[in-house]
Design an enzyme around this catalytic site. Structure first.
Site, PDB file in Angstrom:
ATOM      1  N   HIS A 323      29.291  69.354  14.061  1.00 53.04           N
ATOM      2  CA  HIS A 323      29.153  69.890  12.709  1.00 53.04           C
ATOM      3  C   HIS A 323      29.451  68.776  11.714  1.00 53.04           C
ATOM      4  CE1 HIS A 323      29.011  74.362  13.454  1.00 53.04           C
ATOM      5  NE2 HIS A 323      29.423  73.938  14.644  1.00 53.04           N
ATOM      6  N   GLU A 396      33.800  67.918  13.647  1.00 54.27           N
ATOM      7  CA  GLU A 396      33.346  67.872  12.256  1.00 54.27           C
ATOM      8  C   GLU A 396      33.175  66.400  11.902  1.00 54.27           C
ATOM      9  OE1 GLU A 396      32.511  70.294  10.299  1.00 54.27           O
ATOM     10  OE2 GLU A 396      33.397  72.108  11.167  1.00 54.27           O
TER      11      GLU A 396
END
Length: 453
Positions: A323, A396
């Site tokens: 992500h 992330e």
């Protein structure tokens, strides 16, 4: 990135809300069930406006941040006493009702498409791949390296685009008795850097097989799966006009609503909708869908993962879901603040943490259990562990803040920020035969210190 506790008072509304947050974060029920708490004019405007990013001053604990998600906004970035959210006007109004001040951040870049046509990335982003460009690059790699790379169409998106699974292994046409590792990308439409991460891995593993000792050893002893684009419809929609849409969800219509899309990473069939970690409002950023695995893209990947369960034994041992953004390495669970929670032993938690911290030491990300940020339910890493006992992580990626590009960093960062994760990826591959080696318990959990696929 570690949150610090807030000092001082809060409004009466927030104080009352947070008194419930320790067990089931507040406003959760109120804000999700009744977005009408926002002014009617704001609520009506939801379908006609693009969401914006806001800096919210004050939230400093997981419970306070979970309360923010109950408004239907997505939490994009966490600092000691502030967070960045993506919200429409109605959601921003609900956040203000909780007693916080909001500062609107600059909108994503708007420029003519790099190629002079729509449905492409704007100038300054030309090296990002559209769905068609990525598919062509993948096909070229498969044609160039047929002995170690194969492609499967494992299903279709809502709008009919192919969802691909790429397999990398020395004997790629055979299903061998080897540990398998899964890498997935692009659940959220605006997170385009994750597709580049998947393409980087495909190029790195194929181009350096035989010359890079670590890569060669992994392809000789592992079966590696890469699903480069879980949300092709949303990704194409996000770039369709020459102006980034800040779009997060898929493009599946919602019955009885003008709102479109489900948040794929709240739709997985483990603890779906259990814990105020997603929204039941189709207009919200974190809408979980009408039922678990209702999104066709989630169904496709779920079916694929289940297909790797052979003779009652899951062949996939570890996974990373990529992500953006915030530079974090996260592990389950997201649905509970407990370190273990139902379905995880202390040794399993310790293994997750040890591997996660070591990977984070290599890429400079912050390692933590997902719920240290805020509560989420129906997320892929929780599902992969809770349903299939896969040591699954969420990365992330770059950047660490909205000020450095947020969801839309310029294409000049692609080479550095994808290569930044090479060592972490190889670490996970190397430990996949016996993850418990990370805590020195391979003899207890793995035959002879190893497990086989």
């Amino acid at each position: 990135m570690r949150p610090r506790r807030i000092r001082g008072g809060r409004t009466t509304v927030l104080a009352a809300a947070l008194s419930l947050a320790l067990a089931a974060p507040i406003a959760a029920t109120q804000a999700q069930a009744s977005p009408s708490g926002a002014p009617p004019s704001a609520r009506a405007a939801r379908t006609a406006e693009l969401p914006h990013q806001y800096e919210v001053s004050g939230p400093a604990t997981p419970a306070e941040r979970t309360a923010l998600t109950a408004t239907g906004a997505s939490v994009d970035e966490v600092h000691g006493r502030a967070v960045v959210i993506t919200a429409d006007r109605a959601q921003a109004a609900l956040v203000r009702q909780l007693g916080y001040s909001l500062r609107k951040l600059p909108d994503p870049p708007s420029a003519p498409a790099a190629s002079g046509r729509i449905k492409d990335f704007p100038a300054g982003y030309a090296n990002y791949h559209t769905y068609d460009e990525a598919t062509k690059e993948i096909d070229a790699l498969v044609a160039k390296y047929p002995a170690i790379l194969s492609k499967q169409v494992i299903g279709k998106s809502h709008e009919g685009r192919d969802i691909l699974a790429l397999k990398l292994s020395k004997n790629v046409t055979k299903d061998e008795n080897e540990p398998e590792v899964l890498f997935t990308a692009h659940q959220h439409a605006r997170e385009h850097l994750t597709v580049e991460m998947a393409l980087y891995l495909l190029n790195e593993f194929t181009g350096k097989y035989g010359s890079d000792d670590r890569i060669t050893k992994m392809l000789d002893s592992r079966e590696i799966w890469i699903i480069p684009d879980l949300n092709p419809d949303g990704g194409e929609y996000d770039i369709a006009t020459g102006k980034f849409q800040s779009w997060r969800k898929n493009r599946q219509p919602n019955a009885g609503s003008n709102e479109v899309g489900t948040d794929l990473n709240r739709n997985w069939d483990f603890k779906w909708g259990c814990c105020n970690g997603s929204s039941d409002d189709p207009g919200d950023e974190t809408y979980r869908g009408p039922s678990a695995a209702s999104a066709p893209e989630v169904q496709v990947v779920s079916k694929f993962v289940h297909s790797r369960n052979v003779g009652g034994k899951q062949q996939i041992k570890a996974a990373i879901d990529f992500h953006t953004y915030s530079e974090l390495v996260l592990w389950p669970f997201g649905f509970t603040n407990d370190e273990t929670g139902p379905g995880m032993t202390q040794d399993e938690h310790d293994t997750f943490a040890a591997i996660g911290k070591k990977m984070a030491a290599s890429n400079g990300y912050t390692p933590e259990q997902s719920s240290e940020l805020y509560i989420t339910d129906g997320a892929i890493d929780d599902w992969l562990w809770g349903d299939q006992k896969v040591f699954a992580y969420t990365f992330e990626m770059y950047p660490s803040s909205a000020g450095s590009g947020g969801f839309y960093p310029k294409d000049s960062v692609i080479p550095k920020e994808t290569a930044r994760n090479k060592d972490a990826v190889l670490q996970l591959l190397e430990t996949a035969d016996c993850p418990y080696r990370a805590i020195g318990k391979e003899q207890q959990y793995c035959k002879g210190g190893r497990t086989r696929g």
